[in-house]
Each structure stands twice: as structure tokens, then as C-alpha cells.
Design a protein around this motif. Structure first.
Motif, PDB file in Angstrom:
ATOM      1  N   ILE A  54       0.699  -0.992  -0.193  1.00 20.52           N
ATOM      2  CA  ILE A  54      -0.152  -0.115   0.466  1.00 20.52           C
ATOM      3  C   ILE A  54       1.281   1.583  -0.687  1.00 20.52           C
ATOM      4  O   ILE A  54       0.683   2.257  -1.051  1.00 20.52           O
ATOM      5  CB  ILE A  54      -1.176  -0.270   0.758  1.00 20.52           C
ATOM      6  CG1 ILE A  54      -1.811  -0.922   1.147  1.00 20.52           C
ATOM      7  CG2 ILE A  54      -1.579   1.192   1.872  1.00 20.52           C
ATOM      8  CD1 ILE A  54      -2.953  -1.373   2.384  1.00 20.52           C
ATOM      9  N   ILE A  55       2.072   1.335   0.599  1.00 24.53           N
ATOM     10  CA  ILE A  55       2.498   2.695   0.742  1.00 24.53           C
ATOM     11  C   ILE A  55       3.049   2.327  -0.083  1.00 24.53           C
ATOM     12  O   ILE A  55       3.616   3.888  -0.743  1.00 24.53           O
ATOM     13  CB  ILE A  55       3.607   2.011   1.861  1.00 24.53           C
ATOM     14  CG1 ILE A  55       2.697   2.136   3.425  1.00 24.53           C
ATOM     15  CG2 ILE A  55       5.238   3.096   1.922  1.00 24.53           C
ATOM     16  CD1 ILE A  55       4.133   1.697   4.317  1.00 24.53           C
ATOM     17  N   GLN A  56       3.666   1.807  -0.815  1.00 29.18           N
ATOM     18  CA  GLN A  56       4.474   1.836  -2.367  1.00 29.18           C
ATOM     19  C   GLN A  56       3.633   2.106  -3.732  1.00 29.18           C
ATOM     20  O   GLN A  56       3.766   3.562  -4.169  1.00 29.18           O
ATOM     21  CB  GLN A  56       5.069   0.333  -3.049  1.00 29.18           C
ATOM     22  CG  GLN A  56       6.577  -0.284  -1.795  1.00 29.18           C
ATOM     23  CD  GLN A  56       7.411  -0.504  -3.329  1.00 29.18           C
ATOM     24  OE1 GLN A  56       7.332  -0.493  -3.634  1.00 29.18           O
ATOM     25  NE2 GLN A  56       7.415  -2.345  -2.256  1.00 29.18           N
ATOM     26  N   SER A  57       2.564   1.840  -3.342  1.00 25.61           N
ATOM     27  CA  SER A  57       1.513   2.376  -4.468  1.00 25.61           C
ATOM     28  C   SER A  57       1.110   3.605  -4.461  1.00 25.61           C
ATOM     29  O   SER A  57       1.106   4.316  -5.456  1.00 25.61           O
ATOM     30  CB  SER A  57       0.092   1.242  -4.403  1.00 25.61           C
ATOM     31  OG  SER A  57      -0.680   1.902  -3.348  1.00 25.61           O
ATOM     32  N   ILE A  58       0.947   4.359  -3.291  1.00 26.60           N
ATOM     33  CA  ILE A  58       0.994   5.532  -2.521  1.00 26.60           C
ATOM     34  C   ILE A  58       2.487   6.163  -3.081  1.00 26.60           C
ATOM     35  O   ILE A  58       2.322   7.590  -3.908  1.00 26.60           O
ATOM     36  CB  ILE A  58       0.641   5.770  -1.209  1.00 26.60           C
ATOM     37  CG1 ILE A  58      -0.462   5.063  -1.003  1.00 26.60           C
ATOM     38  CG2 ILE A  58       0.602   7.300  -0.715  1.00 26.60           C
ATOM     39  CD1 ILE A  58      -0.996   5.152   0.296  1.00 26.60           C
TER      40      ILE A  58
END
Length: 288
Positions: A54-58
Motif C-alpha cells: 500500500i505504501i509503495q503504491s502511494i
């Protein structure tokens, strides 16, 4: 939002903020089964990779830098060493988050001890219902979009970018808020339901009538259907997500084709691995 040859869609529903509320429990293998998850790892490994994805996608999205994003972790009974790993992950990415240690005793008296199938509600399910209840309470502080997500969904790199931009585009077209599920569940292909197709940012989205408890929606939708959502935390329906399905009779819920996340349950589950995506690649990309 411009798509050739369809031209421009004027965005009238601009997203202001996104609250990501992740429910974690790193010491429970499977909530209602004894089967092993795909890849057969310890539960904390799925939690860490889910959060990391999730963090990487943001971080990979330029568009999401324009909106205010907040993380909350609602944890039940994880060991300190596992909470330390979660903390280190957020520090590595230089992202602030709020950790809430779930107090199940606050909710136990509100939960009926016999479910819709006339069976006793298990301790694991009580903690799950309590965690969902706490996440709903946390959503009261939200301003706009809320992503309620379980800790065993591994997301693709473009997942949050697609979800937010597709939300803006589709809700602007239909002139109302909606609900999004990130996974293209295999059970959606088990019967020939009629549906509607929407064009998102890069993906197609289809209207669905059912989902699990990982979904993105707006504060407006949560407030509108508060009592139904809360009922899911006080009585174990059959299926468990029945109140959500009742909401979908009144609101539009959509899921992407192909999937933007896959649910790391056992490999034979109809609620798990999405078709036609490379699960192993996504898993390996989110190694910590």
C-alpha cells in the motif's frame, strides 16, 4: 480525465483526503479455517507485505501527492516484536501513522454470542468484529475517502493511484459516491450475474453485489449507512458480510478487472486468489 477516443470527463468529485485504516492481527493464522495460506509463511509476513504494498503504491503516484493521506493501524494482540517490525517499516518509508491497540472488552458486551447459524461466536470472530467496530469509530475523524483494509491483501504498484483516480472519474460520471473493492475475487466468476461496466483511469471496473470487508468508500456513505455497518460488528450474520450486501442494493459497489490486489488466503478459496494476475511477482516485489 481524458481517454481517447472518449474525450474528457470533467472531474466534479475531487478527492480531498484518504484515510487508510488497516486492521492487523499478526498472531492468528486464519480467522475461520485451519488451512495454510498461499506461500505458507508466518502471518506477520503477510501483514508486512500488505502494508508495504500500500505504501509503495502511494509513493509511486504523482497524483496522490496532491491529497492528504493518513495511516491508522488497529492491532489486536500482536507481539511487541511484530509491532516493532511494523514501526520500522513506516520509519523506513518516512511515513507517520497512528497505532491503536484494540481493546476487545469495549465491544464484547455489544456482540451477540450466538450467530445467525445458531452457533456460538468464536473468540477470533469476536476480536474481528471488535476491530471492524473500532475502524468504523476511527472513520468518524475522516474528511473524505476511507480505505478499510485487512492485513492480508497484497496490492499492485498502481493500485491506490487507480482506485483514487477511478473514484474521481466514475463518481463524477454517475454523480454520486460509491464503494470500491480492490480485488477481483474468483467467486465473481462462479455464476453468470448481470453487471455494469465502468471505465476507470487505466482499468475496467464492474458493478458487484458482494464483497468481503476490505473496501474503499467515502465518509458520506459510511454516515449514511452507519447502522447497517455497525450491525456487522454486533451480530455475526451469514454470510458475515450480509449488511454490506444490503448496502450494495442501494449504492454502487465496483471491483477492478484485472485485480489491483490479491487476498492471501488458501489457494482453493473462492474468496482468495484473483484470476489472471501474477501473484508470485506481486508477492516478491513487496519483500521487506
Amino acid at each position: 480525465s481524458i481517454n481517447l477516443p472518449l474525450g474528457e470527463v470533467k472531474i466534479t468529485r475531487k478527492i480531498k483526503s484518504l484515510d487508510i485504516i488497516i486492521r492487523t492481527c499478526t498472531d492468528v493464522g486464519m480467522l475461520t479455517q485451519n488451512k495454510k495460506r498461499i506461500f505458507e509463511k508466518e502471518k506477520v509476513e503477510y501483514t508486512l507485505r500488505s502494508i508495504n504494498s500500500i505504501i509503495q503504491s502511494i509513493k509511486l503516484s504523482e497524483q496522490l501527492k496532491e491529497i492528504k493521506i493518513k495511516f491508522k493501524i488497529i492491532d489486536h494482540n500482536s507481539k511487541k516484536e511484530n509491532l516493532d517490525k511494523i514501526n520500522k517499516l513506516f520509519k523506513f518509508h518516512s511515513i507517520n501513522y497512528k497505532l491503536i491497540n484494540l481493546d476487545v472488552t469495549k465491544f464484547q458486551k455489544k456482540i451477540k454470542k450466538i450467530n445467525q447459524k445458531k452457533q456460538p461466536v468464536t473468540a477470533n470472530q469476536i476480536s474481528n468484529m471488535s476491530n471492524i467496530h473500532q475502524s468504523l469509530l476511527e472513520s468518524n475523524e475522516s474528511e473524505d475517502l476511507i480505505y478499510f483494509v485487512e492485513d492480508d491483501y497484497i496490492h499492485t504498484k498502481n493500485s491506490l493511484n487507480e482506485m483514487v483516480l477511478a473514484y474521481e472519474r466514475i463518481s463524477s460520471q454517475i454523480k454520486k459516491d460509491l464503494i470500491m473493492c480492490p480485488a477481483d475475487y474468483p467467486y465473481l466468476y462462479a455464476k453468470a450475474d448481470q453487471t455494469q461496466i465502468f471505465l476507470g483511469e487505466k482499468y475496467h471496473w464492474r458493478k458487484i453485489e458482494e464483497s468481503l470487508c476490505t473496501f474503499l468508500t467515502s465518509k458520506k456513505i459510511v454516515d449514511k449507512h452507519w447502522e447497517l455497518l455497525k450491525s456487522m460488528c454486533e451480530f455475526e450474520h451469514y454470510p458475515f458480510e450480509k449488511p454490506l450486501h444490503q448496502i450494495y442494493e442501494k449504492e454502487i459497489c465496483i471491483s477492478p478487472i484485472p485485480s489491483l490486489a490479491f487476498h492471501c488466503t488458501n489457494i482453493n478459496s473462492i474468496f482468495g486468489l484473483s484470476p489472471n494476475i501474477n501473484w508470485k511477482k506481486i508477492w516478491e516485489e513487496n519483500d521487506i
